[in-house]
Design a protein around this motif. Structure first.
Motif, PDB file in Angstrom:
ATOM      1  N   ARG A  25     -61.044 -19.581  20.317  1.00 30.29           N
ATOM      2  CA  ARG A  25     -61.765 -18.308  20.463  1.00 30.29           C
ATOM      3  C   ARG A  25     -62.505 -17.954  19.180  1.00 30.29           C
ATOM      4  N   GLN A  35     -66.530 -18.964  18.670  1.00 31.02           N
ATOM      5  CA  GLN A  35     -67.381 -17.861  19.121  1.00 31.02           C
ATOM      6  C   GLN A  35     -68.700 -17.744  18.350  1.00 31.02           C
ATOM      7  N   THR A  38     -59.715 -18.194  24.554  1.00 28.39           N
ATOM      8  CA  THR A  38     -61.090 -17.789  24.833  1.00 28.39           C
ATOM      9  C   THR A  38     -61.244 -16.280  24.667  1.00 28.39           C
ATOM     10  N   SER A  39     -62.400 -15.770  25.059  1.00 30.21           N
ATOM     11  CA  SER A  39     -62.691 -14.336  24.996  1.00 30.21           C
ATOM     12  C   SER A  39     -63.346 -13.901  26.298  1.00 30.21           C
ATOM     13  N   ALA A  63     -55.983 -14.393  25.129  1.00 31.48           N
ATOM     14  CA  ALA A  63     -57.446 -14.262  25.137  1.00 31.48           C
ATOM     15  C   ALA A  63     -57.836 -12.882  24.651  1.00 31.48           C
TER      16      ALA A  63
END
Length: 298
Positions: free
Chosen positions: A16, A20, A49-50, A80
């Motif tokens: 993440r 990003q 992740t985001s 996340a």
């Protein structure tokens, strides 16, 4: 050194925070393969992740596909970043284990990062936290710019206390204290933690250092001496912040592991397997990773 060997928790944020801000879009299948590799290294926590809107972080536009596609290894928490209730809906669809909410200790960075004042942010995070807890998920809180803001400069520790208290009162279970632009130095870390640890238990706090000025490892050492046992890091030193000009990568998981194991600390992580995962993502990035461990392996 004043600390005794103990169990240290490393929270891997590379998939993440590491990806990003990268200009290269790592294909979904490669993200999944990388996370699966890390799941077998002994890491107990991976932020995968985001669920921030893809237009803001296009590198993670495949959040649902990644989170739904990874192998779930028992004993590993898959987390996340989640900005609001709408993002939470997507995260729950993908069966994320832990939700990470976020805001800044400084007003200007919060406006740049979230497009809201801190007071406007609290109700959104409270709603998200309440819904996540009701869904049986744990909740973590990131507080950015704890040690300095790219727009305002120094940040008063009272502001950090105010934000931390508010998040904990919402039901957030752990606060990650972010050195977002890598401006912290050891004496400052000691002084800030001396204040915070009088107000909050050490097991409610984690440290999140960036290495912009090469101080991240020294800051970890001071944090260890102060009794901290949880640290965020990114494999290979990937990472940065889109709304923090000049911010370089997070402290590298591989470098952090080398130091911790040298100090006799227990992490449960297999160094060889971790470096295999680092070499894998390095090949997908098309450039050398910046960690010292990876540079030494070239």
């Amino acid at each position: 050194m004043k600390f005794d060997p103990k169990q240290i928790t490393i929270k891997e944020v590379g998939p993440r925070d590491g990806l990003q801000n990268e200009s290269v879009f790592v294909p979904t299948a490669d993200k999944i393969a990388w996370i699966n590799q890390m799941s077998h290294t002994g890491l107990s926590y991976i932020e995968v992740t985001s669920f921030v809107h893809p237009k803001w972080i296009p590198a993670l536009a495949d959040a649902v596909e990644v989170a739904a596609g990874i192998e779930r290894v028992p004993g590993v928490t898959y987390a996340a970043l989640v900005p609001n209730a709408k993002g939470l809906e997507r995260a729950l669809t993908a069966n994320i284990d832990e939700v990470s909410v976020f805001m800044s200790a400084s007003e200007t960075h919060n406006l740049k990062n979230i497009n809201k004042t801190r007071e406007e942010t609290y109700p959104i995070l409270a709603e998200t936290t309440k819904a996540a807890l009701a869904a049986g998920k744990s909740v973590r809180g990131y507080v950015s710019t704890v040690f300095g803001c790219p727009y305002e400069g120094a940040v008063a520790v009272d502001e950090v206390i105010r934000v931390t208290e508010t998040l904990l009162e919402m039901g957030v279970q752990e606060i990650s204290l972010g050195d977002t632009i890598g401006i912290a130095q050891p004496r400052q870390v000691q002084e800030v933690l001396e204040v915070l640890l009088r107000r909050f238990p050490a097991d409610k706090l984690a440290m999140h250092f960036h290495d912009t000025r090469g101080m991240a490892m020294a800051n970890v050492l001071v944090s260890l001496e102060m009794g901290m046992t949880t640290f965020d890091s990114s494999l290979g030193g990937l990472g940065g912040c889109p709304y923090a000009p000049g911010a370089s990568g997070n402290i590298a998981t591989d470098d952090l592991l080398y130091m911790l194991h040298g100090l006799g600390m227990q992490t449960g992580i297999d160094t060889d397997k971790l470096l295999e995962a680092a070499r894998f993502i390095q090949g997908k990035m098309g450039r050398s990773l910046m960690s010292h461990s990876m540079q030494a392996c070239q």
